[in-house]
Design a protein around this motif. Structure first.
Motif, PDB file in Angstrom:
ATOM      1  N   GLN A 311       0.759  -1.149   0.128  1.00  0.00           N
ATOM      2  CA  GLN A 311      -0.040  -0.202   0.142  1.00  0.00           C
ATOM      3  C   GLN A 311       0.856   1.105  -0.097  1.00  0.00           C
ATOM      4  O   GLN A 311       0.664   2.065  -0.688  1.00  0.00           O
ATOM      5  N   GLU A 312       1.977   1.249   0.893  1.00  0.00           N
ATOM      6  CA  GLU A 312       3.036   2.288   0.924  1.00  0.00           C
ATOM      7  C   GLU A 312       3.513   2.702  -0.595  1.00  0.00           C
ATOM      8  O   GLU A 312       3.687   3.680  -0.971  1.00  0.00           O
ATOM      9  N   ALA A 313       4.075   1.388  -1.041  1.00  0.00           N
ATOM     10  CA  ALA A 313       4.485   1.619  -2.372  1.00  0.00           C
ATOM     11  C   ALA A 313       3.729   2.120  -3.404  1.00  0.00           C
ATOM     12  O   ALA A 313       4.077   2.800  -4.290  1.00  0.00           O
ATOM     13  N   ILE A 314       2.268   1.803  -3.213  1.00  0.00           N
ATOM     14  CA  ILE A 314       1.545   1.794  -4.296  1.00  0.00           C
ATOM     15  C   ILE A 314       1.337   3.599  -4.272  1.00  0.00           C
ATOM     16  O   ILE A 314       0.877   4.361  -5.216  1.00  0.00           O
ATOM     17  N   GLY A 315       1.031   4.117  -2.829  1.00  0.00           N
ATOM     18  CA  GLY A 315       0.952   5.487  -2.728  1.00  0.00           C
ATOM     19  C   GLY A 315       2.037   6.345  -3.080  1.00  0.00           C
ATOM     20  O   GLY A 315       2.012   7.536  -3.732  1.00  0.00           O
ATOM     21  N   THR A 316       3.192   5.819  -2.934  1.00  0.00           N
ATOM     22  CA  THR A 316       4.470   6.473  -3.429  1.00  0.00           C
ATOM     23  C   THR A 316       4.635   6.550  -4.866  1.00  0.00           C
ATOM     24  O   THR A 316       4.894   7.869  -5.460  1.00  0.00           O
ATOM     25  N   CYS A 317       3.959   5.517  -5.683  1.00  0.00           N
ATOM     26  CA  CYS A 317       3.871   5.676  -6.776  1.00  0.00           C
ATOM     27  C   CYS A 317       2.933   6.688  -7.647  1.00  0.00           C
ATOM     28  O   CYS A 317       3.100   7.283  -8.452  1.00  0.00           O
ATOM     29  N   ILE A 318       1.931   6.577  -6.807  1.00  0.00           N
ATOM     30  CA  ILE A 318       0.728   7.304  -7.164  1.00  0.00           C
ATOM     31  C   ILE A 318       1.225   8.996  -7.243  1.00  0.00           C
ATOM     32  O   ILE A 318       0.964   9.825  -8.083  1.00  0.00           O
ATOM     33  N   SER A 319       1.843   9.303  -5.929  1.00  0.00           N
ATOM     34  CA  SER A 319       2.296  10.583  -5.783  1.00  0.00           C
ATOM     35  C   SER A 319       3.292  11.040  -6.916  1.00  0.00           C
ATOM     36  O   SER A 319       3.292  12.204  -7.410  1.00  0.00           O
ATOM     37  N   ALA A 320       4.190  10.039  -7.127  1.00  0.00           N
ATOM     38  CA  ALA A 320       5.220  10.403  -8.203  1.00  0.00           C
ATOM     39  C   ALA A 320       4.523  10.728  -9.434  1.00  0.00           C
ATOM     40  O   ALA A 320       4.941  11.528 -10.414  1.00  0.00           O
ATOM     41  N   LEU A 321       3.589   9.825  -9.935  1.00  0.00           N
ATOM     42  CA  LEU A 321       2.989  10.136 -11.141  1.00  0.00           C
ATOM     43  C   LEU A 321       2.128  11.325 -11.175  1.00  0.00           C
ATOM     44  O   LEU A 321       1.998  11.961 -12.219  1.00  0.00           O
ATOM     45  N   ARG A 322       1.702  11.740 -10.109  1.00  0.00           N
ATOM     46  CA  ARG A 322       0.811  13.053 -10.063  1.00  0.00           C
ATOM     47  C   ARG A 322       1.886  14.261 -10.223  1.00  0.00           C
ATOM     48  O   ARG A 322       1.542  15.090 -11.051  1.00  0.00           O
ATOM     49  N   ARG A 323       2.674  14.124  -9.719  1.00  0.00           N
ATOM     50  CA  ARG A 323       3.910  15.336  -9.815  1.00  0.00           C
ATOM     51  C   ARG A 323       4.261  15.387 -11.105  1.00  0.00           C
ATOM     52  O   ARG A 323       4.419  16.334 -12.055  1.00  0.00           O
ATOM     53  N   ALA A 324       4.574  14.051 -11.980  1.00  0.00           N
ATOM     54  CA  ALA A 324       5.037  14.164 -13.314  1.00  0.00           C
ATOM     55  C   ALA A 324       4.027  14.576 -14.206  1.00  0.00           C
ATOM     56  O   ALA A 324       4.256  15.417 -15.146  1.00  0.00           O
TER      57      ALA A 324
END
Length: 328
Positions: A311-324
């Protein structure tokens, strides 16, 4: 010179020149199936002749039938023209086996099939019948002689094309033998690699690591064609595995270079690769059988820790994609 030696030498010479015709003549001029010949000629039945010869009537009749077929072809006189004790000029020894079958199996359905196949291959039926009646000898020849083994391999492959039952039996035999399974797997791998290279040459397209299909650059296609021509020129006795591996690795490397050299293709390749991984991860998660886990009470702390980490990894991935996405 003793008379016995002279007689033996002359009889041997007759047989050397005429083969079985010398004995077929003795049957043809002395035997009439059923008994007395027409016109009062003193001929006997095959049974009576066999009793005198101390052999079977069936053997006598095989000689009789061989002469009959040759007479129909005009090679020897008809029975009616022969009288007991008369000698005539006989055909060459090599012709004899074209008419005579020394095996009773030749008259069976199986024998007829073997005879027909032998004639189609341009060999004497008696040779094929002899092999069919002695499978142990055939096995010994295959085990001892590479040439015989190769002929047997080719025959089996031809037979399997029209014999589904034999296909199944061969597949089972291979599946049950570790060495053969490894050999088949190796050949299948080599065939797949050659197919990959051949498709580039014939269709002019490449399939990228992410699964995209695009036009192949001219230089890449030429290199693939060069490797393929080397493989196609190999003899049947040469193994293509090493050549296939080299061709595959070379072409695969050139495909990767072609992807990296094209900015638009490189971006699309990475996008496709990421999306494919996302689809796989989604499918795996959807297939988790939570109901069974809860019903059987098999939940462990480690499971929760792994899910929390995911869940934490998915959250980190989502945040990175939103910033990009925002920055682009």
């Amino acid at each position: 010179m003793p008379d016995a030696i002279v007689r033996d030498a002359r009889e041997f010479g007759v047989y050397a020149r005429t083969g079985g015709w010398a004995f077929a003549l003795k049957v043809a001029r002395s035997v009439r199936p059923g008994g007395q010949a027409a016109e009062g000629s003193a001929k006997v039945s095959a049974k009576a002749f066999a009793e005198l010869a101390e052999c079977s009537p069936e053997r006598v009749m095989r000689y009789y039938k061989a002469w009959d077929m040759a007479a129909d072809d005009g090679l020897v006189p008809q029975f009616e023209a022969l009288v007991p004790g008369e000698d005539i000029e006989l055909p060459e020894a090599d012709v004899w086996l074209s008419y005579y079958s020394s095996r009773s199996s030749a008259s069976s359905v199986r024998g007829h099939a073997i005879t027909a196949a032998a004639e189609a291959e341009g060999i004497r039926p008696t040779k094929a019948l002899e092999v069919a009646e002695n499978p142990t000898a055939l096995r010994a020849a295959i085990l001892a002689d590479p040439g015989t083994a190769e002929a047997a391999r080719g025959a089996l492959l031809d037979r399997m094309k029209e014999d589904p039952a034999l296909q199944t039996e061969m597949a089972r035999a291979i599946a049950r033998t570790d060495e053969l399974k490894k050999a088949v797997a190796g050949e299948a791998k080599a065939a797949d690699r050659i197919g990959y290279v051949r498709q580039i040459v014939e269709k002019g397209q490449i399939r990228t690591p992410a699964g995209q299909t695009v036009e192949a650059p001219a230089a890449l296609r030429a290199e693939a064609e060069r490797h393929l021509s080397l493989i196609d020129e190999l003899d049947d006795s040469e193994e293509a595995g090493e050549w296939a591996g080299e061709a595959y690795d070379t072409v695969k490397g050139l495909v990767a270079q072609a992807v990296e050299a094209d900015p638009a293709l490189r971006v699309q390749e990475r996008r496709t690769k990421f999306y494919n991984s996302l689809q796989k991860a989604t499918k795996v998660f959807e297939e988790l059988t939570l109901d069974e886990v809860l019903e059987e009470d098999v939940v462990e702390d480690d499971m929760l820790k792994r899910l929390e980490a995911l869940q934490e990894a998915i959250g980190t991935c989502i945040s990175a994609l939103r910033r990009a996405t925002a920055s682009s």
